[in-house]
Every structure is written in structure tokens, then in C-alpha cells.
Write an enzyme that holds these catalytic residues in place. Structure first.
Site, PDB file in Angstrom:
ATOM      1  N   LEU A  19       0.854  -1.135  -0.153  1.00  0.00           N
ATOM      2  CA  LEU A  19       0.021   0.071   0.022  1.00  0.00           C
ATOM      3  C   LEU A  19       0.935   1.329   0.191  1.00  0.00           C
ATOM      4  O   LEU A  19       0.436   2.566  -0.430  1.00  0.00           O
ATOM      5  CB  LEU A  19      -1.010  -0.039   1.244  1.00  0.00           C
ATOM      6  CG  LEU A  19      -1.874  -1.104   1.364  1.00  0.00           C
ATOM      7  CD1 LEU A  19      -2.825  -0.962   2.752  1.00  0.00           C
ATOM      8  CD2 LEU A  19      -2.876  -1.075   0.090  1.00  0.00           C
ATOM      9  N   GLY A  20       2.009   1.297   0.684  1.00  0.00           N
ATOM     10  CA  GLY A  20       2.986   2.335   0.737  1.00  0.00           C
ATOM     11  C   GLY A  20       4.159   2.208   1.206  1.00  0.00           C
ATOM     12  O   GLY A  20       4.376   0.991   1.820  1.00  0.00           O
ATOM     13  N   GLY A  22       8.182   3.741   3.046  1.00  0.00           N
ATOM     14  CA  GLY A  22       8.670   4.936   3.692  1.00  0.00           C
ATOM     15  C   GLY A  22      10.099   4.660   3.746  1.00  0.00           C
ATOM     16  O   GLY A  22      10.587   3.363   3.671  1.00  0.00           O
ATOM     17  N   GLY A  23      10.960   5.534   4.414  1.00  0.00           N
ATOM     18  CA  GLY A  23      12.384   4.944   4.790  1.00  0.00           C
ATOM     19  C   GLY A  23      12.668   4.174   5.658  1.00  0.00           C
ATOM     20  O   GLY A  23      13.474   3.435   5.528  1.00  0.00           O
ATOM     21  N   VAL A  27       4.044  -0.538   3.963  1.00  0.00           N
ATOM     22  CA  VAL A  27       2.632  -1.077   4.608  1.00  0.00           C
ATOM     23  C   VAL A  27       1.818  -2.030   3.568  1.00  0.00           C
ATOM     24  O   VAL A  27       2.069  -1.635   2.374  1.00  0.00           O
ATOM     25  CB  VAL A  27       1.807   0.307   4.986  1.00  0.00           C
ATOM     26  CG1 VAL A  27       0.525  -0.229   5.209  1.00  0.00           C
ATOM     27  CG2 VAL A  27       2.519   0.997   6.011  1.00  0.00           C
ATOM     28  N   LYS A  42       2.435  -3.572   9.089  1.00  0.00           N
ATOM     29  CA  LYS A  42       3.440  -2.606   8.633  1.00  0.00           C
ATOM     30  C   LYS A  42       4.628  -2.994   8.928  1.00  0.00           C
ATOM     31  O   LYS A  42       5.012  -3.889  10.207  1.00  0.00           O
ATOM     32  CB  LYS A  42       3.376  -1.333   9.646  1.00  0.00           C
ATOM     33  CG  LYS A  42       4.742  -0.294   9.402  1.00  0.00           C
ATOM     34  CD  LYS A  42       4.383   1.105  10.102  1.00  0.00           C
ATOM     35  CE  LYS A  42       3.234   1.706   9.295  1.00  0.00           C
ATOM     36  NZ  LYS A  42       3.153   3.111  10.024  1.00  0.00           N
ATOM     37  N   ASP A 140       4.437  12.710  16.330  1.00  0.00           N
ATOM     38  CA  ASP A 140       4.496  12.768  15.064  1.00  0.00           C
ATOM     39  C   ASP A 140       3.296  13.183  14.222  1.00  0.00           C
ATOM     40  O   ASP A 140       2.868  12.576  13.306  1.00  0.00           O
ATOM     41  CB  ASP A 140       5.235  11.726  14.354  1.00  0.00           C
ATOM     42  CG  ASP A 140       5.745  12.024  12.945  1.00  0.00           C
ATOM     43  OD1 ASP A 140       6.121  13.270  12.643  1.00  0.00           O
ATOM     44  OD2 ASP A 140       6.084  11.033  12.185  1.00  0.00           O
TER      45      ASP A 140
END
Length: 469
Positions: A19-20, A22-23, A27, A42, A140
Site C-alpha cells: 500500500l505504501g 517510507g524510509g 505497509v 506495517k 509525529d
């Protein structure tokens, strides 16, 4: 080894679709083969992190995931179901949310209306109150970590679990987890994360949501310690809350409870016409007709119809030989004119009497407008429905009636539209949610004022150019 679709995690969660990423992780959507339900999972990927920092981040990620799991019962926090460790890697299993992030919403459609931003502020303040009461700090808060669903839900997610390498900076004492532009300035000075720093991040998020830009440049993380941001121009009644959340001194920022009180406080200024009334503890305007207005409107409408029908009836009677057979004036023209006038008067009286009879039993439509949305009650078809501002992109009032453009992903279901006899209008893709094509109909002037008062920038009409998109 990187995870792949079809891989089984902890003997239970089968990865389906990425789904996505990042660094620090990716996910996936995954199927829980034990319960037969779909979840989001995740995957933390720390291969590029120096060994000295890797273990600390893994421990921190697992701890924060367990914190999120403790908060699973709150309606504005994404539920975490499980935390598992496989080959020294941490996996967080959570609710699979249908929708998109606030960051995506702002990127696709631009800034939000005051009403929509207020709803998001209300949900996030309530979520942070719950989080802080549990002695947890999010660390965050930003648009990318706020999920919006087609059902209007606002959900806080990502409790400092996976942050991009570009979102971190090292001080002499600690790894600062946060995002430049959103992280409270005291954090860059070495202060520990706190509830006040979460509230600052919320202030930046709300400012961006309603203004379409950050309050301070990304390359000036300490700017809030030296000056105040440019006051928001579109915040309206949200301005006092946003200004206080962005205070450079954490001691002067409101707590979530104080923030909610600020959100609910309305300055003692003269009410905008039409006069606002209190109903069920909320300000609202109810647009409808009184009995005398109903009588006047229905009778006037029938009289107008009677005049039109009477004109045709009079014309037909006048050009026929009816006058010659009834009247005996020596002048033939006079017989025709008299027959025509009689035909007109008889039809006009008939329609006026019909209007008087119907007005006695007629009921007014009702449209109630407040900060949450509008509720329409049509007495001709005995239907009532509510449309929330959170689902509305634009609303207009024109010759066709009340037109609504729903936000992407927030359009009502086909069954709901059919039930209330609402159709999409092409090519502009609006929906006519109220027509004044029956009597009695509510006064357009009052409805216009009510929509101007409560719909905010999303309201547009012939004298009010389209709102910010």
C-alpha cells in the site's frame, strides 16, 4: 530479505498488496487467515540504519506499537491489533482503513473549509486527550498520519513507529523523531517529547489544512521561538485555537481539554442574520413557513395558476358562440367580450377557493442548517435526510434549488440517493438535494442567509464566487 506478496507473517498474516512505503518501512494489506479478515500490516525495514541505532529504534517501535494497541478503543485512533517479531524485525498489525490521508486530501483538493477543519480539530483534540491521559506522546502529528474515511471518520495513526530518514535529526543527546515544519521548536533544542509538543504539531496541521501552507518555512525549525506566524486568513472562529497551539512557549499552549473549550467558544459578537437560535445545545437556523405565510403563498400560487387558466378559458369562451346564446346584447362583440370575462372570473374564483381549501391542510418544508450540516424535511413526500458538511465540497443555491457537490469518496450510496429521489446532474456532477417545485416552498432569501452563515467558504451562488477548492 524483503517481504513479498503471498508471504505468511507469524504463521497468520498473508501479505497481499503493497500500500505504501517510507524510509523505515512498508505497509501491506494482508489477510488474517485465522479470523478470515483483512488488516493492514506495517513492516519495519532498518537495514540501512547504523547498527548502533537499529536496536534502539526496534525497541522504540515495539513500545510505541504496544502503546497504540492500548488506545484501540478510541473512535479517532486507528486500532492496532497485534505486534509480532519475526527474525528480529517488528511487524505492526492494525485496522485496514478505507480512505486516504489528510496529506493526500490537501494535495488533491487544496485547503479545507472552516467547517471541515473544525471537525478534524475536534476529533484530533479528543484523540490527543485520550492519548495524553494514558501518558503516551504521539511525537509525529501531521497530515500524513491522519486518515479520512468516506464515512467521515477522522483517525490518528502512526504513533512514532516508522518515520522516514529525512524526518529525523540527531542532537547531542537524543534522536529527534519528527517532521521538519511540524515538530515543536523546543524539540530541536533537546527538550523531551511532551503533550505540548503534540499540540504544537496539531496547530501546524490545522493551519496548513485551512490556509494551504505551513506557518513557518521548512528550513526554519526554530522560527516559532522568535516570532508568531502570519495570522490565518481563512480560520474564522478557529483562529484563537490555532494561534494558541502555535505558541513558541510550550507552557502557554492549551491542553486538549482547553483546546476543545476554545473550539466550542464563540465570541460575544452580534449574530449574523438570520438570528441564530439555540437548539439541543447547538447553534442553528431553521428555515420554514408559519401558518400565515403558508396561507398567503398557497393562495397566491393558486391565484396565479387561476389567472393563467382563466385567460385561456376566457379566450375560448369569447371566441365561441357561447356569448351569443347566453347574452342578448344588441352588439355581438359585447356578447363575446362578456362571455370571455365571465369565463376568466369563474376560473380565477375556482382556483382561489381551491387554494384556500388546500392551504388549510398544507405543511411547510423544513431545512435546518447548523455547524454540522443541513437537514431537509419535505412534507410533500414525507422524507427527512441529513447531509454533513464533512461530506460536502461545495454547495450552491440557484434556480434549480439547493445543489451539492460531494467530496471525493463521500458521495451517498445509490440506495440512499434513490430513496430520497436525488439524481446526479451532468455535466457538473452536482446533486439537487432540494427543489422548490411544490407548494408551499421555503423562502429562498432565508435559506441563502442560513447557508452563508453556516456553510462557510464552501457555499457559492450567483453573488458569491466559487469557494476555495
Amino acid at each position: 530479505m524483503d517481504a513479498v506478496a503471498g508471504q505468511l507473517i507469524a504463521g497468520r498474516y498473508r501479505l497481499a498488496q503493497l500500500l505504501g512505503s517510507g524510509g523505515f518501512g512498508r505497509v501491506w494489506s494482508a489477510e488474517d487467515i485465522v479470523l478470515g479478515v483483512w488488516v493492514a500490516i506495517k513492516e519495519l525495514s532498518l537495514g540501512h540504519v547504523p547498527p548502533g541505532e537499529r536496536q534502539e529504534l526496534l525497541v522504540r517501535a515495539a513500545r510505541e506499537a504496544r502503546h497504540a494497541a492500548r488506545l484501540r478503543d478510541h473512535p479517532h485512533i486507528v486500532t492496532v491489533y497485534d505486534v509480532v517479531e519475526v527474525d528480529a524485525a517488528t511487524w505492526i498489525i492494525m485496522r485496514l482503513v478505507e480512505g486516504h490521508s489528510l496529506a493526500e486530501q490537501l494535495r488533491m483538493n487544496g485547503s479545507l473549509t472552516e467547517t471541515r477543519t473544525r471537525a478534524i480539530a475536534q476529533a484530533l483534540l479528543d484523540a490527543l486527550r485520550f492519548v495524553h491521559e494514558a501518558d503516551i506522546t504521539h511525537r509525529d502529528v501531521k497530515p500524513a498520519n491522519i486518515m479520512l474515511t468516506p464515512q467521515g471518520e477522522v483517525l490518528l495513526t502512526d504513533f512514532g513507529i516508522a518515520v522516514d530518514r529525512t524526518d529525523t535529526r540527531l542532537t547531542q543527546t537524543d534522536l529527534v523523531v519528527g517532521t521538519p515544519g511540524y515538530t515543536a521548536p523546543e524539540r530541536w533544542m533537546g527538550a523531551e517529547p511532551s503533550g505540548a509538543s503534540d499540540l504544537y504539531s496539531l496547530g501546524v496541521t490545522l493551519y496548513e489544512a485551512i490556509e494551504g501552507r505551513l506557518p513557518f518555512p521548512l528550513d526554519e525549525p526554530l522560527a516559532a521561538l522568535r516570532r508568531s506566524p502570519t495570522p490565518p486568513r481563512h480560520a474564522g472562529r478557529l483562529a484563537p485555537l490555532i494561534t494558541r497551539l502555535l505558541d513558541g512557549d510550550p507552557a502557554r499552549r492549551p491542553t486538549p481539554t482547553e483546546g476543545i473549550a476554545l473550539l466550542d467558544h464563540h465570541p460575544d459578537t452580534p449574530p449574523t442574520k438570520p438570528e441564530r437560535e439555540k437548539g439541543n445545545g447547538k447553534e442553528q437556523t431553521t428555515v420554514s413557513l408559519g401558518s400565515s405565510e403558508i396561507f398567503s403563498q398557497v393562495v397566491k400560487g393558486h391565484a396565479q395558476n387561476g389567472a393563467v387558466v382563466g385567460a385561456f378559458a376566457g379566450l375560448a369562451a369569447g371566441i365561441s358562440n357561447l356569448g351569443q346564446s347566453i347574452f342578448e346584447f344588441p352588439n355581438a362583440t359585447r356578447n363575446h367580450v362578456t362571455a370571455g370575462v365571465c369565463g376568466f372570473v369563474i376560473m380565477l374564483i375556482f382556483w382561489v377557493l381551491k387554494g384556500i381549501f388546500q392551504a388549510d391542510s398544507a405543511k411547510s418544508d423544513i431545512i435546518t442548517v447548523n455547524d454540522d450540516g443541513l437537514t431537509v424535511t419535505r412534507n410533500d413526500v414525507k422524507q427527512t435526510f441529513t447531509i454533513k458538511w464533512s461530506a460536502v465540497d461545495r454547495i450552491g443555491l440557484g434556480i434549480l434549488g439547493v445543489r451539492v457537490w460531494f467530496r471525493e469518496g463521500s458521495e451517498p450510496s445509490r440506495d440512499w440517493l434513490d430513496k430520497h429521489q436525488i439524481r446526479k446532474q451532468l455535466p457538473d456532477k452536482s446533486f439537487i438535494v432540494y427543489r422548490d417545485d411544490h407548494e408551499p416552498h421555503i423562502p429562498v432569501e432565508r435559506l441563502d442567509e442560513a447557508l452563508r452563515t453556516f456553510a462557510g467558504p464552501c457555499y457559492e451562488d450567483a453573488t458569491n464566487p466559487p469557494g476555495r477548492r
